[in-house]
Design a protein around this motif. Structure first.
Motif, PDB file in Angstrom:
ATOM      1  N   LEU A  69       0.920  -1.178   0.003  1.00 26.47           N
ATOM      2  CA  LEU A  69      -0.132   0.025   0.132  1.00 26.47           C
ATOM      3  C   LEU A  69       0.682   1.214  -0.126  1.00 26.47           C
ATOM      4  O   LEU A  69       0.633   2.151  -0.834  1.00 26.47           O
ATOM      5  CB  LEU A  69      -0.949   0.191   1.326  1.00 26.47           C
ATOM      6  N   VAL A  70       2.027   1.345   0.933  1.00 20.52           N
ATOM      7  CA  VAL A  70       2.696   2.515   0.839  1.00 20.52           C
ATOM      8  C   VAL A  70       3.718   2.696  -0.487  1.00 20.52           C
ATOM      9  O   VAL A  70       3.691   3.676  -0.909  1.00 20.52           O
ATOM     10  CB  VAL A  70       3.735   2.286   2.086  1.00 20.52           C
ATOM     11  N   GLY A  71       4.033   1.615  -0.899  1.00 21.35           N
ATOM     12  CA  GLY A  71       4.705   1.573  -2.302  1.00 21.35           C
ATOM     13  C   GLY A  71       3.860   2.083  -3.495  1.00 21.35           C
ATOM     14  O   GLY A  71       4.281   2.866  -4.170  1.00 21.35           O
ATOM     15  N   LEU A  72       2.431   1.719  -3.356  1.00 24.24           N
ATOM     16  CA  LEU A  72       1.656   2.047  -4.408  1.00 24.24           C
ATOM     17  C   LEU A  72       1.349   3.806  -4.234  1.00 24.24           C
ATOM     18  O   LEU A  72       1.153   4.269  -5.094  1.00 24.24           O
ATOM     19  CB  LEU A  72       0.185   1.384  -4.268  1.00 24.24           C
ATOM     20  N   ALA A  85       1.318  10.734  -9.893  1.00 20.04           N
ATOM     21  CA  ALA A  85      -0.113  11.189 -10.369  1.00 20.04           C
ATOM     22  C   ALA A  85      -0.441  12.582  -9.978  1.00 20.04           C
ATOM     23  O   ALA A  85      -1.104  13.191 -10.552  1.00 20.04           O
ATOM     24  CB  ALA A  85      -0.937   9.982  -9.834  1.00 20.04           C
ATOM     25  N   LEU A  86      -0.252  12.871  -8.547  1.00 22.29           N
ATOM     26  CA  LEU A  86      -0.186  14.195  -8.063  1.00 22.29           C
ATOM     27  C   LEU A  86       0.654  14.999  -9.055  1.00 22.29           C
ATOM     28  O   LEU A  86      -0.092  16.395  -9.305  1.00 22.29           O
ATOM     29  CB  LEU A  86      -0.092  14.449  -6.467  1.00 22.29           C
TER      30      LEU A  86
END
Length: 96
Positions: A17-20, A28-29
């Motif tokens: 989750l942290v990697g994604l 993306a931001l």
């Protein structure tokens, strides 16, 4: 040796989750910030030249600042022990 498979799966899920989040979320931001900044200056969407939308430009800059702050915080977190060792500056509660 006892292996707790559930705990290992939970830890692996957290790492994933942290990697994604950081591996795909920050770029993306940044891309959304580029899009907003470009739309704010009137360079896309087929608008007449010079049509500016300052709120979109400001939103783009805010996203850029968020990405930069996240990267700097990550670098400082990784190097917190070295910073404490060499300079005596305690970051993130190190050395207390």
């Amino acid at each position: 040796m006892n292996f707790d498979i559930a705990q290992m799966a939970l830890s692996a899920g957290r790492v994933l989750l942290v990697g994604l989040l950081f591996g795909a979320g920050l770029p993306a931001l940044f891309a959304v910030g580029m899009r907003l900044q470009s739309a704010g200056t009137g360079e896309i969407d087929g608008e007449a030249p010079g049509t500016r939308r300052p709120l979109l430009t400001a939103a783009g800059w805010i996203l850029f600042a968020l990405v930069i702050a996240t990267v700097l915080t990550g670098v400082l977190f990784i190097t917190r022990l070295s910073i404490y060792h060499y300079f005596g500056i305690s970051l993130f509660g190190v050395g207390k």
